[in-house]
Enzyme design. Structure first.
Site, PDB file in Angstrom:
ATOM      1  N   THR A  98      30.985  42.027  37.041  1.00 22.92           N
ATOM      2  CA  THR A  98      30.151  41.965  35.775  1.00 22.92           C
ATOM      3  C   THR A  98      31.036  41.429  34.710  1.00 22.92           C
ATOM      4  OG1 THR A  98      28.995  43.835  36.730  1.00 22.92           O
ATOM      5  CG2 THR A  98      28.662  43.573  34.367  1.00 22.92           C
ATOM      6  N   HIS A  99      31.821  40.531  35.108  1.00 24.47           N
ATOM      7  CA  HIS A  99      32.772  39.868  34.104  1.00 24.47           C
ATOM      8  C   HIS A  99      32.194  38.537  33.469  1.00 24.47           C
ATOM      9  CE1 HIS A  99      36.201  42.173  36.516  1.00 24.47           C
ATOM     10  NE2 HIS A  99      35.307  42.985  35.755  1.00 24.47           N
TER      11      HIS A  99
END
Lengths: 590, 267
Positions: free
Chosen positions: A515-516
């Site tokens: 989730t970067h």
């Protein structure tokens, strides 16, 4: 019709990690602040308590803490020639929601970015020559250096209580830490985590090959710690329920454990949850934000006037809010003009599985979100890129976070997906497998960007965010190279079978990677190629600050949270010490 | 084999779980005998607890199929013995089956594999459509039902679904198979509170401790063999270990602070 509320000094769009930090800094400076959070209020007690928190189905598989995509989805395509379609279920990345945001359900992996990655274009051109960077890439310098950010990294890590082994304090190298790190002003606030078995096997193997293993910096704490805000965190119990879960033990640094209890007692602060911001309102001159319009849980619409607007939601939502509000010129991939949505980047992930003999009990469930051992020998420009046709790099290590069996039941290649042989393999390998994560940088490319979808709408009839993304060839070459190195370490770990391959394109939203998500409201020194200046102040609307991983001009090798926290403290200091002395003025002249 | 008209299909797809439960009871004496809340006896297909969603023919397919996907063997119970059909039934009959956390606005387009699920069906609709087509297909080809086929033929049929793209009333065969397999694995490994993983059979089999969650003193005893029995969320709360005293809760957040704001003259 919107009900107009009384004007406040500042309004926060989102009360996650950054919102909580800015709320604290601004109220301390005497400002009246309203925080608007679209999700629910939630606290360690009762919301994150065991045993109900240890529910893999609800939190990992059904993603209970994540943005409700029946209300707000996003659309995705690999390139402009495709039709973007809704991401109908989150898989590749998981935007959080609710009080505390994604910092409730993060893993606590807390790394500083390297100086060469803040200066990637100038550094690369200086070391390898002007033509070295693939012309497809739109990478650029950040406008800040590691030395600029050091005081803010330091302050943020002491807020979190991060556990780790320093490798470089004021230029003095320290054995056992990361030898590649830039100088830090003092050691980590708490010592490193205990080293689990698989991580210990990795450390020996990596050292035997001449690499430099060190313990993963963790904001799940190795011991009790009282932070400068007077809040006490406890030691991590290695329960194996970190990422996608709240921490029942007060051991994970999250807004709930490090700051919110102090902020919520402050009379200058008002929290409103279940409040969905629809747009930032502008004065007629389009150069001044007048506040925000939001809808509460019952569907009532409100206008919250404010002298200062802080946009501090998840990176992707920051970008969407700018586009919905008509602030800044949207990026156009055909012309390369425009800035909002430009330089969207991600992370280039791969993995290596090491299948051990049955005598080796890895105990994958005795883990924490950040408790492994890794090497930085292939991070950023820590190795000579001269012979290779790529920039950037990856760290890798034995960094397992859990053994939750719906999602973790490794089987060697060639095992069928079901049936007797599958079951046999699951039983055989569950407790005897280690996984190495290869966590790579993601370069900005002219083809990857964010804009508003022309077709699909959210529950408030506003356009969804459209993601156009595929892995640049540069990053696939990087991933292949570093994953090969990880395979070699995996083999040195003594596994019976070691398998893995670099990341392959095309990018898919059907498989969890990370989730970067970064970029889209990039920071920089030139307003032609950035949305905010180096203090994260909008070039176009000076009483608007945009803070988050959306500020990253491209994504670096390491995980983003430490840098997001450092940027937040840097921006807060600029607002309090400089902006408030001359409100409405630009801190940097364009 | 129950024949469904288009009208009855849509009626059923939109019907409440309660109505379907009543129907299941009426049609399957085995199910009715066990009733609500009764733990299924682990003696095979006929001993499943009552179904909320599945019709008898659907239940027979699912019971037979999951027993092939995760079979009973020397390692322990398979998906059928672990109650996986009940898990799937409750998922499909509940919020998830109705499309919880599934963005459902059109327009609908097939998309590319990397764009993920793009069908208009909820999980419950997907199963109902596909299972009706499968029952019709097996009936037509073999003049019987899937559960009556020998094991090797069941496997071959499942493989044809796994690798096939044929339309099962609008559901691509491989999409249905992937859903069935994913739900089977979920039900097998999820906490027993959801209706599968009976007696924590899968956790015992692989050595996963379940909801038990404190390994501070064991994590650095490298290679230690962990033999403590697993724990379910559904077990007696008194066995839960609280590591430290409960801290004072921060100031409660009112559900409706906006109203208070308005009273202060915000209008």
């Amino acid at each position: 019709m919107a009900t107009r509320l009384k004007e406040v000094d500042a309004v926060l769009v989102g009360v996650g990690l950054v919102g909580t930090m800015l709320g604290r800094e601004l109220t301390k400076a005497g400002l009246k602040v309203v925080g608007l959070e679209r999700g629910n209020a939630q606290f360690t007690v009762p919301d994150f308590q065991g045993p109900h928190m240890h529910d893999e189905l609800r939190y990992s598989v059904r993603k209970a803490f994540m943005q409700d995509n029946t209300k707000e989805a996003m659309t995705f395509r690999n390139n402009v020639n495709q039709v973007a379609l809704p991401i109908r279920r989150w898989e590749s990345f998981l935007p959080g929601t609710g009080l505390g945001g994604a910092a409730v359900h993060w893993n606590g992996q807390t790394y500083r970015f390297q100086d060469d990655e803040f200066k990637i274009r100038s550094h690369t051109e200086q070391r390898y020559g002007k033509g070295f960077i693939d012309p497809e890439l739109t990478v650029q310098d950040w406008g800040v250096t590691a030395a600029d950010l050091e005081p803010y990294y330091d302050r943020f890590e002491y807020l979190l209580g991060t556990s780790g082994q320093a490798g470089n304090v004021k230029g003095q190298k320290i054995a056992g830490g990361n030898p590649f790190e830039d100088p830090r002003s003092r050691p980590y606030p708490t010592p490193p985590m205990k080293e689990p078995y698989g991580a210990a096997i990795f450390r020996k193997a990596a050292a035997s090959l001449g690499y430099h293993p060190f313990p993963q910096p963790s904001s799940n704490l190795s011991q009790p710690y009282t932070n400068p805000e007077g809040l006490t965190l406890q030691a991590c119990m290695f329960c194996g329920y970190c990422e996608r879960y709240g921490c029942e033990h007060y051991a994970k640094s999250s807004p709930q454990t490090i700051l919110l209890p102090v902020l919520l007692k402050d009379k200058n602060f008002t929290l409103r949850t279940q409040s969905q911001v629809l747009r930032i309102n502008l004065a007629q001159d389009k150069k001044t934000a007048t506040g925000v319009t939001y809808v509460d849980a019952a569907g009532h619409e409100f206008e919250q006037p404010a002298k200062l607007v802080i946009l501090c939601s998840f990176a992707l939502n920051n970008v969407r809010m700018m586009l919905l509000s008509g602030i800044g010129q949207p990026y156009d991939p055909k012309t390369g003009q425009g800035v909002v949505g430009r330089n969207y980047a991600y992370q280039t992930m791969s993995a290596v599985q090491v299948f051990f003999d049955e005598s080796v009990n890895i105990n994958p469930f005795m883990r924490s979100g950040a408790n492994g051992t890794l090497i930085a020998d292939f991070v950023g420009d820590n190795f000579d890129h001269g012979p290779h046709k790529f920039i950037g790099g990856a760290y890798f290590g034995e960094l397992m976070t859990n053994g939750r069996p719906i999602e973790f039941h490794p089987t060697p290649p060639g095992t069928p997906a079901w049936g007797a042989r599958w079951k046999e393999a699951v039983v055989r390998h569950y407790n005897h497998t280690s996984v190495l994560n290869v966590h790579g940088s993601s370069m900005a490319s002219r083809n990857n960007y964010l804009d508003l979808d022309p077709t699909y709408k959210d529950a408030w009839d506003q356009p969804l965010l459209r993601i156009t993304f595929d892995f640049p060839a540069n990053d696939l070459r990087m991933s292949a190279y570093v994953t090969d190195k990880a395979l070699a370490v995996g083999k040195a770990m003594g596994g019976r079978q070691v398998v893995g391959a670099g990341r392959k394109g095309p990018y898919t939203v059907t498989q969890y990677q990370t989730t970067h998500n970064t970029g889209g409201t990039v920071m920089g020194l030139d307003r032609k190629t950035s949305v905010v200046n180096r203090y994260l102040q909008s070039w176009d609307v000076p009483n608007l600050f945009v803070i988050g991983a959306s500020n990253f001009p491209q994504n670096a090798t390491y995980n983003p949270t430490d840098t997001v926290g450092a940027l937040a403290y840097m921006a807060a200091e600029a607002i309090v010490n400089r902006y408030l002395k001359a409100p409405g003025q630009a801190l940097v002249q364009a | 084999m129950e024949k469904l008209t288009r009208r009855t299909f849509f009626k059923a797809a939109g019907a409440t779980a309660a109505a379907l439960t009543a129907k299941a009871h009426a049609l399957t004496p085995d199910d009715a005998r066990h009733g609500h809340g009764a733990a299924p006896a682990a003696t095979g297909a006929s001993a499943q607890a009552a179904y909320l969603y599945f019709r008898p023919d659907e239940a027979r397919f699912v019971e037979a199929a999951v027993a092939r996907l995760i079979p009973l063997d020397a390692n322990g119970p398979g998906a059928l013995e672990a109650g996986v059909p009940n898990y799937i039934d409750r998922q499909l009959g509940g919020a998830w089956g109705a499309g919880e956390r599934l963005y459902r606005s059109g327009p609908w387009q097939p998309g590319l594999p990397g764009q993920g699920y793009q069908l208009p069906f909820t999980p419950a609709e997907l199963f109902r459509n596909a299972l009706r087509a499968i029952n019709d297909d097996v009936q037509k080809r073999r003049n019987t039902t899937f559960d009556k086929l020998p094991g090797n033929e069941q496997d071959a049929y499942l493989e044809s679904l796994q690798t096939g793209n044929q339309s099962l009333n609008g559901v691509p065969a491989h999409t249905f198979f992937e859903s069935l397999l994913a739900l089977t694995i979920e039900g097998f490994f999820a906490d027993p509170i959801y209706g599968g993983n009976k007696d924590m059979a899968s956790w015992k089999m692989i050595g996963f401790p379940g909801a038990y969650a404190s390994f501070y003193h064991l994590v650095d005893q490298h290679g230690v063999l962990f033999t403590r029995a697993p724990m379910s969320m559904g077990e007696d709360n008194r066995r839960m270990i609280h590591i430290q005293p409960v801290a004072a809760q921060p100031k409660a957040v009112g559900p409706n602070p906006v109203v208070a704001d308005k009273k202060k003259g915000g209008k």
